[in-house]
Design an enzyme around this catalytic site. Structure first.
Site, PDB file in Angstrom:
ATOM      1  N   ARG A  70     -38.222 -26.285  50.715  1.00 43.12           N
ATOM      2  CA  ARG A  70     -37.932 -25.755  51.821  1.00 43.12           C
ATOM      3  C   ARG A  70     -39.001 -25.260  52.831  1.00 43.12           C
ATOM      4  O   ARG A  70     -38.626 -24.658  53.830  1.00 43.12           O
ATOM      5  CB  ARG A  70     -36.594 -24.854  52.166  1.00 43.12           C
ATOM      6  CG  ARG A  70     -35.275 -25.367  51.234  1.00 43.12           C
ATOM      7  CD  ARG A  70     -34.153 -24.641  51.752  1.00 43.12           C
ATOM      8  NE  ARG A  70     -34.258 -23.241  51.216  1.00 43.12           N
ATOM      9  CZ  ARG A  70     -33.026 -22.427  51.343  1.00 43.12           C
ATOM     10  NH1 ARG A  70     -31.827 -22.813  51.938  1.00 43.12           N
ATOM     11  NH2 ARG A  70     -33.309 -21.395  50.872  1.00 43.12           N
ATOM     12  N   ASP A  71     -40.184 -25.147  52.233  1.00 40.51           N
ATOM     13  CA  ASP A  71     -41.314 -24.521  53.273  1.00 40.51           C
ATOM     14  C   ASP A  71     -42.578 -25.147  52.495  1.00 40.51           C
ATOM     15  O   ASP A  71     -43.708 -24.611  52.289  1.00 40.51           O
ATOM     16  CB  ASP A  71     -41.361 -23.219  52.707  1.00 40.51           C
ATOM     17  CG  ASP A  71     -42.276 -22.480  54.241  1.00 40.51           C
ATOM     18  OD1 ASP A  71     -42.550 -23.104  55.201  1.00 40.51           O
ATOM     19  OD2 ASP A  71     -42.839 -21.234  53.628  1.00 40.51           O
TER      20      ASP A  71
END
Length: 211
Positions: A70-71
């Site tokens: 997610r990042d």
């Protein structure tokens, strides 16, 4: 999450311990720093193919473990080794994915809703609060685009401008830099930066792409 992971392209925890005031985590040593620090150079498609095979190998492993990062961004990829090819005057990077602060164990039958990630790299479905692990392959597509073209595919003066550009999802294919890319590279990028996540390549499919 990191305690349970063991893959050559994912940072590994070797030891951790606490004192009265601190919590220490000992990880792999990546002496060459962030991939972000290397963006001022130009890389050929062979160099980037070697690099991104590792990125997608790491993502494939994470997703098989039901973990979504997610990042994913340039700052969260560290270079552990650099191999110099004197014949072709080229550097090849061996990398590890780091920073699992926003990573999450996900369910195959349930989409995520929390909006997390970094502005330029965030997938359109994340902004709609309805996404799965393919948000990571979108972010990898942004990474590849930046390293090939020299700037993000979706840009803006403010965060709202960037998010609006991401949601429109239109890549400028009239750029001189774009026209220099091989047809395989263009095909790969377009399948990564596909607004419809159901049509976007999974990490496993990326590893099988001819590029």
């Amino acid at each position: 999450i990191l305690k349970k992971l063991d893959h050559p392209n994912v940072v590994k925890i070797l030891e951790f311990y606490t004192t009265e005031n601190y919590y220490f985590i000992v990880t792999d040593f990546c002496e060459h720093g962030e991939l972000y620090n290397k963006i001022n150079k130009r890389y050929n498609e062979n160099q980037l193919a070697v690099l991104f095979y590792q990125v997608f190998s790491g993502l494939c492993y994470l997703h098989e473990c039901n973990i979504v990062h997610r990042d994913l961004k340039l700052e969260n990829i560290l270079i552990s080794e650099i191999e110099n090819d004197a014949t072709n005057n080229a550097e090849y990077f061996w990398i590890k994915i780091i920073d699992f602060g926003t990573a999450k164990i996900f369910s195959k039958n349930k989409n995520e809703q929390a909006v997390v990630g970094s502005s330029y790299y965030i997938a359109p479905e994340v902004l709609k609060k309805d996404y799965n692990e393919k948000c990571d392959t979108w972010s990898a597509g942004v990474l590849l685009y930046i390293l090939l073209i020299g700037f993000p595919p979706f840009n803006g003066k403010t965060q709202d401008d960037i998010f609006n550009s991401i949601q429109r999802g239109t890549i400028n294919t009239q750029l001189p830099e774009w026209n220099k890319l091989s047809s395989l590279t263009k095909d790969f990028l377009l399948q990564l930066l596909c607004n419809d996540s159901t049509l976007r390549l999974s990490a496993q499919e990326c590893l099988k792409h001819p590029w």
